[in-house]
Design an enzyme around this catalytic site. Sequence first.
Site, PDB file in Angstrom:
ATOM      1  N   LYS A 116     -21.392  35.465  15.145  1.00  0.00           N
ATOM      2  CA  LYS A 116     -20.606  35.861  13.961  1.00  0.00           C
ATOM      3  C   LYS A 116     -19.258  35.157  13.929  1.00  0.00           C
ATOM      4  O   LYS A 116     -18.733  34.893  12.858  1.00  0.00           O
ATOM      5  CB  LYS A 116     -20.430  37.381  13.907  1.00  0.00           C
ATOM      6  CG  LYS A 116     -21.726  38.091  13.534  1.00  0.00           C
ATOM      7  CD  LYS A 116     -21.493  39.361  12.745  1.00  0.00           C
ATOM      8  CE  LYS A 116     -22.824  39.952  12.289  1.00  0.00           C
ATOM      9  NZ  LYS A 116     -22.715  41.301  11.760  1.00  0.00           N
ATOM     10  N   LYS A 198     -35.978  35.264  11.486  1.00  0.00           N
ATOM     11  CA  LYS A 198     -36.272  36.635  11.068  1.00  0.00           C
ATOM     12  C   LYS A 198     -35.821  36.858   9.623  1.00  0.00           C
ATOM     13  O   LYS A 198     -34.895  36.185   9.142  1.00  0.00           O
ATOM     14  CB  LYS A 198     -35.634  37.638  12.021  1.00  0.00           C
ATOM     15  CG  LYS A 198     -34.175  37.875  11.823  1.00  0.00           C
ATOM     16  CD  LYS A 198     -33.712  39.150  12.532  1.00  0.00           C
ATOM     17  CE  LYS A 198     -32.314  39.462  12.031  1.00  0.00           C
ATOM     18  NZ  LYS A 198     -31.778  40.730  12.372  1.00  0.00           N
ATOM     19  N   LYS A 201     -31.108  39.964   5.441  1.00  0.00           N
ATOM     20  CA  LYS A 201     -30.498  40.193   4.130  1.00  0.00           C
ATOM     21  C   LYS A 201     -29.361  39.223   3.853  1.00  0.00           C
ATOM     22  O   LYS A 201     -28.922  39.084   2.714  1.00  0.00           O
ATOM     23  CB  LYS A 201     -30.006  41.634   4.020  1.00  0.00           C
ATOM     24  CG  LYS A 201     -29.000  42.016   5.087  1.00  0.00           C
ATOM     25  CD  LYS A 201     -28.714  43.503   5.074  1.00  0.00           C
ATOM     26  CE  LYS A 201     -27.806  43.875   6.221  1.00  0.00           C
ATOM     27  NZ  LYS A 201     -28.322  44.824   7.148  1.00  0.00           N
TER      28      LYS A 201
HETATM   29  P1  ATP Z   1     -28.008  40.604   8.842  1.00  0.00           P
HETATM   30  O1  ATP Z   1     -28.933  39.995   7.858  1.00  0.00           O
HETATM   31  O2  ATP Z   1     -26.638  40.876   8.258  1.00  0.00           O
HETATM   32  O3  ATP Z   1     -28.003  39.915  10.165  1.00  0.00           O
HETATM   33  P2  ATP Z   1     -30.014  42.461   9.449  1.00  0.00           P
HETATM   34  O4  ATP Z   1     -30.859  42.442   8.227  1.00  0.00           O
HETATM   35  O5  ATP Z   1     -30.446  41.698  10.642  1.00  0.00           O
HETATM   36  O6  ATP Z   1     -28.536  42.061   9.095  1.00  0.00           O
HETATM   37  P3  ATP Z   1     -29.022  44.784  10.827  1.00  0.00           P
HETATM   38  O7  ATP Z   1     -28.121  45.696  10.049  1.00  0.00           O
HETATM   39  O8  ATP Z   1     -28.405  43.923  11.865  1.00  0.00           O
HETATM   40  O9  ATP Z   1     -29.871  43.969   9.786  1.00  0.00           O
HETATM   41  O10 ATP Z   1     -30.174  45.598  11.515  1.00  0.00           O
HETATM   42  C1  ATP Z   1     -30.530  46.922  11.252  1.00  0.00           C
HETATM   43  C2  ATP Z   1     -31.795  47.230  12.015  1.00  0.00           C
HETATM   44  O11 ATP Z   1     -32.918  46.596  11.414  1.00  0.00           O
HETATM   45  C3  ATP Z   1     -31.747  46.768  13.473  1.00  0.00           C
HETATM   46  O12 ATP Z   1     -32.345  47.748  14.314  1.00  0.00           O
HETATM   47  C4  ATP Z   1     -32.562  45.509  13.452  1.00  0.00           C
HETATM   48  O13 ATP Z   1     -33.153  45.224  14.693  1.00  0.00           O
HETATM   49  C5  ATP Z   1     -33.614  45.802  12.387  1.00  0.00           C
HETATM   50  N1  ATP Z   1     -34.074  44.581  11.733  1.00  0.00           N
HETATM   51  C6  ATP Z   1     -33.312  43.745  10.989  1.00  0.00           C
HETATM   52  N2  ATP Z   1     -34.033  42.707  10.530  1.00  0.00           N
HETATM   53  C7  ATP Z   1     -35.294  42.877  11.005  1.00  0.00           C
HETATM   54  C8  ATP Z   1     -36.507  42.132  10.877  1.00  0.00           C
HETATM   55  N3  ATP Z   1     -36.570  41.019  10.168  1.00  0.00           N
HETATM   56  N4  ATP Z   1     -37.614  42.607  11.476  1.00  0.00           N
HETATM   57  C9  ATP Z   1     -37.558  43.750  12.186  1.00  0.00           C
HETATM   58  N5  ATP Z   1     -36.460  44.495  12.351  1.00  0.00           N
HETATM   59  C10 ATP Z   1     -35.335  44.085  11.763  1.00  0.00           C
END
Ligand code: ATP
Length: 332
Positions: A116, A198, A201
Amino acid sequence: MENTQKKTVLSCIQPSGALTLGNYLGALKNWVQMQDEFDCTYAVADLHAITVRQEPSKFRAQINSTCALLLALGIDPEKSTLFVQSQVPSHTQLAWVLSCYTQFGELSRMTQFKDKSAKHADNVNLGLFAYPTLMAADILLYKPDFVPVGADQKQHLEIARDIAIRFNNIYGDVFKVPEPYIPKVGARVMSLQDPQKKMSKSDENANAWVAILDKPEDIMRKFRRAVTDSEAKVCVGEGRDGINNLIGIYSAVTGKSADAIAAEFEGKGYGDFKTAVGEAVIEELRPIRERYEQIIADKAYLEEVYKKGAERAARVAFSTTRKAMKKVGFVI
Ligand code: ATP
Ligand code: LTN
């Protein structure tokens, strides 16, 4: 007396954007299911979200929307404690205390901080660096047995455990040392456009991710455009990231095994399969979106949920904070 035998669970999610199908299948669906077996505490981690700059009116809307979405998904505020982190002051209070038991060196090793700070090079703030101490406070305040987190958060959970052990070694048995909880259906959902990454968002390509609240036609369009390969055979295979991802999503939503899915689409093309995945996801998300629309419109209900949740959480959180601070020697 009820619930005293149940093991306890704590988890939080940041209100930092539209929640995706990845958040849902990888984390939130489990949160809902865990309510039957465990005594659960869930929070919207708004304090964490300001480690990157937020636009105030958007931020406020996102906090409300994340709460409404958790309720729409089936988090039951009668069964579980659901609250907004900033409404329980013990989080910041204990975070300060814990920060004095956390070493600069161990925070410097956090990969999320490195990632980050590279991404937001113009705003490498102290909060971003100290983030794991706030997360440790979130966790240790509620003495959970288990903390369900995705793989990306394991390093932060590890540091929370280290801080708890360090503190307990000095002051006696104050904090419970929590265990990570690896969900049974721990789907890792990949980007629909670049299936080696992965689904996230924050991906600027909106076709790469499906939001839980996306309209059916948008969901279908994104699946129809999903990147696959030229083999035209629906089955799991080495290096077939796109199709593996779609099979994983279809399996997580329908409960069908990968073998059953391969049999179902034997002799059919990717077009049919993508449409089936799109339809299954649309049907899974439809009732959630409908409930969400009702809840987000009912401000009074949301406020009541916040108030009750924060009161309930604050009682537990303050009792832990007080105990920890007394041990340190504070007059509290
Ligand atoms: P960003 O896009 O801002 O990195 P993010 O979508 O990865 O955010 P987080 O808020 O970091 O989301 O994660 C919230 C939860 O959702 C965490 O437990 C994370 O492991 C899970 N998660 C996020 N993206 C995935 C994914 N693609 N597949 C499975 N689990 C996910
Ligand atoms: N850091 C987590 C969100 C989070 C959390 C927590 C998760 C904040 N506090 C406590 C589990 C327990 C994230 O960004 N996904």
